[in-house]
Every structure is written in structure tokens, then in C-alpha cells.
Design a protein around this motif. Structure first.
Motif, PDB file in Angstrom:
ATOM      1  N   ALA A   1       0.702  -1.122  -0.098  1.00 33.67           N
ATOM      2  CA  ALA A   1      -0.042   0.017   0.116  1.00 33.67           C
ATOM      3  C   ALA A   1       0.939   1.187   0.013  1.00 33.67           C
ATOM      4  O   ALA A   1       0.519   2.197  -0.660  1.00 33.67           O
ATOM      5  N   ALA A   2       1.850   1.275   0.845  1.00 28.21           N
ATOM      6  CA  ALA A   2       2.712   2.276   1.116  1.00 28.21           C
ATOM      7  C   ALA A   2       3.513   2.642  -0.498  1.00 28.21           C
ATOM      8  O   ALA A   2       3.623   3.827  -1.044  1.00 28.21           O
ATOM      9  N   ALA A   3       4.053   1.725  -1.137  1.00 28.73           N
ATOM     10  CA  ALA A   3       4.656   1.498  -2.346  1.00 28.73           C
ATOM     11  C   ALA A   3       3.582   2.140  -3.472  1.00 28.73           C
ATOM     12  O   ALA A   3       4.175   2.940  -4.370  1.00 28.73           O
ATOM     13  N   MET A   4       2.176   1.893  -3.376  1.00 26.44           N
ATOM     14  CA  MET A   4       1.556   2.245  -4.546  1.00 26.44           C
ATOM     15  C   MET A   4       1.357   3.721  -4.290  1.00 26.44           C
ATOM     16  O   MET A   4       1.030   4.282  -5.557  1.00 26.44           O
ATOM     17  N   GLU A   5       1.565   4.593  -3.363  1.00 25.72           N
ATOM     18  CA  GLU A   5       1.296   6.044  -3.373  1.00 25.72           C
ATOM     19  C   GLU A   5       2.421   6.682  -4.296  1.00 25.72           C
ATOM     20  O   GLU A   5       1.899   7.830  -4.743  1.00 25.72           O
ATOM     21  N   ASN A   6       3.639   6.093  -4.310  1.00 23.52           N
ATOM     22  CA  ASN A   6       4.360   6.643  -5.111  1.00 23.52           C
ATOM     23  C   ASN A   6       5.009   6.016  -6.468  1.00 23.52           C
ATOM     24  O   ASN A   6       6.036   6.378  -7.097  1.00 23.52           O
ATOM     25  N   ASN A   7       4.313   4.827  -6.790  1.00 25.43           N
ATOM     26  CA  ASN A   7       4.738   4.203  -7.871  1.00 25.43           C
ATOM     27  C   ASN A   7       4.264   4.771  -9.391  1.00 25.43           C
ATOM     28  O   ASN A   7       2.984   5.159  -9.168  1.00 25.43           O
TER      29      ASN A   7
ATOM     30  N   LYS B   1      -6.138 -12.390  -2.376  1.00 27.95           N
ATOM     31  CA  LYS B   1      -7.064 -11.893  -3.747  1.00 27.95           C
ATOM     32  C   LYS B   1      -6.568 -10.590  -4.114  1.00 27.95           C
ATOM     33  O   LYS B   1      -6.545  -9.949  -5.133  1.00 27.95           O
ATOM     34  N   HIS B   2      -6.814  -9.659  -2.988  1.00 26.32           N
ATOM     35  CA  HIS B   2      -6.486  -8.306  -3.253  1.00 26.32           C
ATOM     36  C   HIS B   2      -4.913  -7.808  -3.608  1.00 26.32           C
ATOM     37  O   HIS B   2      -4.878  -7.100  -4.629  1.00 26.32           O
ATOM     38  N   LEU B   3      -3.926  -8.579  -3.231  1.00 25.52           N
ATOM     39  CA  LEU B   3      -2.613  -8.460  -3.656  1.00 25.52           C
ATOM     40  C   LEU B   3      -2.475  -9.126  -5.095  1.00 25.52           C
ATOM     41  O   LEU B   3      -1.595  -8.363  -5.853  1.00 25.52           O
ATOM     42  N   ASP B   4      -3.212  -9.953  -5.250  1.00 25.71           N
ATOM     43  CA  ASP B   4      -3.019 -10.498  -6.567  1.00 25.71           C
ATOM     44  C   ASP B   4      -3.524  -9.466  -7.895  1.00 25.71           C
ATOM     45  O   ASP B   4      -2.789  -9.178  -8.817  1.00 25.71           O
TER      46      ASP B   4
ATOM     47  N   ALA C   1      -4.788   1.173  -2.268  1.00 29.34           N
ATOM     48  CA  ALA C   1      -4.119   1.362  -1.278  1.00 29.34           C
ATOM     49  C   ALA C   1      -4.878   1.325   0.047  1.00 29.34           C
ATOM     50  O   ALA C   1      -4.665   0.696   1.141  1.00 29.34           O
ATOM     51  N   ALA C   2      -5.963   2.197  -0.145  1.00 27.28           N
ATOM     52  CA  ALA C   2      -6.956   2.170   1.204  1.00 27.28           C
ATOM     53  C   ALA C   2      -7.641   1.083   1.421  1.00 27.28           C
ATOM     54  O   ALA C   2      -7.762   0.548   2.589  1.00 27.28           O
TER      55      ALA C   2
END
Length: 208
Positions: free
Chosen positions: A23-29, A80-83, A43-44
Motif C-alpha cells: 500500500a505504501a509503495a502504491m502511493e509513489n509508484n 486476492k487483493h494483492l493478486d 492502497a486504502a
């Protein structure tokens, strides 16, 4: 380089960390510069599932079969969400491989030579901000990602009396709802990419 599927074999504690780091990485990727596409968990959403998993993991410590099933169900939900995020990263990497440089996903193997954390030192318990609460501190350990704090009432030699609470490094370790004027035992261990370290010696404290 590719997205690891290590999260599919993780324990609940491993998934708690994975959900937070992804989730943290998604904010800046760069892959998400135009927002989160339909069908990909945000991320939420990952953080919401993370809190749900923390709760069910703690509840399952009673060894109640129903609570264990609930935890397993949330573990499946987390995977499933991480997939969905992993699949999108793989798609985005076709045009821009750099999106895989920082995704928050754990490599399949721990870093070479990395060992579980050492025994925590300096565990201290203080009266918390409200009735029946405590504040807990412990000396930092390099590489630790999560603290697993356990609290027990009664016989500290009985493992069934210990209840787990999970905290990300840097978050205040505040416990509420403890029995006032009754002695409690506290112990803590760190978790890193290589696994869980040993427990600290128990410390006792009586909440007011």
C-alpha cells in the motif's frame, strides 16, 4: 526482475506486513500516476484489509476453531487483493519496467545472510492515557518491520493466557481495555524479512 508471489505462502503476520508495504509503495509508484484502474485494489483497500487481518489474528489466538476460520478467510481475501495489484504491475511493466523497482512486494527469498531479529532489550511499560490502558516502549532493532506484543493476565507460564497485538515499527504501542488493578505480563518480539525473533523476558505491570 518480476513480481514475487511470496505473499501466497505467508502467515497472517507476513500478510499484515505485505499489505502495509505494498500500500505504501502504491502511493509513489509511477504505475499509478493516473489513479487506480478499475478492478485493482487501492492502497486504502489494502490497509482496510490489513486492519481486519490484525483483528482476526488477535482473536484467533484463543484457539477457537471459528475464529481461526475467520482469520483464514481474511488471509484469502488479502491474497486476492494483492493478486490484483501484482497483475497490474506486471501489465504496466511491459511498457515501463521501472515500475517494478519499488512495489513493496517481498522477494521470494530473504536477503542473503539476513537472520531473524535478536532478543529485544529495554521493554518498558507505563500507565496509558486512559483508565485501563498502557503505553509500551522497546529499544529499536535494525531491520525490524513489525513488533508482536503479547499480554497475559494470571499464570504467565500458560501460553493460552498470552494474547497478541501487532504494531508496525514507528506506531505508538498503546493497549486499552486492560483489567484495572490487576497485574499483567508483557513480552515482545520483532519480525523482519527472515521471520520472528525470540521473545523478550516478561515484564509485569499493574494498570490503573
Amino acid at each position: 526482475m518480476s513480481i514475487s508471489s511470496a505473499y501466497r505462502k505467508m502467515t497472517a503476520l507476513g500478510l499484515i506486513n505485505e499489505l502495509g508495504s505494498v500500500a505504501a509503495a502504491m502511493e509513489n509508484n509511477a504505475a499509478f500516476k493516473n489513479g487506480v484502474p478499475q478492478g485493482v485494489s487501492s492502497a486504502a483497500t489494502l490497509l482496510t484489509v490489513r486492519e481486519k487481518l490484525k483483528y482476526t489474528h488477535e482473536a484467533a489466538s484463543t484457539h477457537d476453531s471459528i475464529k481461526i476460520k475467520e482469520r483464514k478467510a481474511v488471509e484469502g481475501e488479502a491474497v486476492k487483493h494483492l493478486d490484483t495489484v501484482a497483475a497490474f504491475y506486471k501489465l504496466a511493466a511491459v511498457n515501463d519496467p521501472n515500475v517494478l523497482l519499488y512495489t513493496g512486494f517481498t522477494p521470494n527469498q530473504p536477503r542473503r545472510g539476513e537472520l531473524p531479529p535478536v532478543i529485544p532489550q529495554g521493554l518498558a511499560i507505563y500507565q496509558g492515557p486512559v483508565l485501563g490502558s498502557t503505553a509500551v516502549t522497546v529499544n529499536p532493532i535494525p531491520g525490524v518491520l513489525l513488533w508482536e506484543l503479547q499480554v497475559a493476565e494470571g499464570d504467565l507460564s500458560s501460553e493460552r493466557n498470552w494474547r497478541p497485538h501487532i504494531f508496525t515499527v514507528g506506531d505508538p504501542m498503546i493497549l486499552n481495555g486492560l483489567t484495572v488493578e490487576r497485574e499483567h505480563g508483557f513480552r515482545v518480539r520483532g519480525h523482519n524479512r527472515a521471520g520472528a525473533g525470540p521473545w523478550s523476558p516478561p515484564v509485569t505491570f499493574t494498570p490503573k
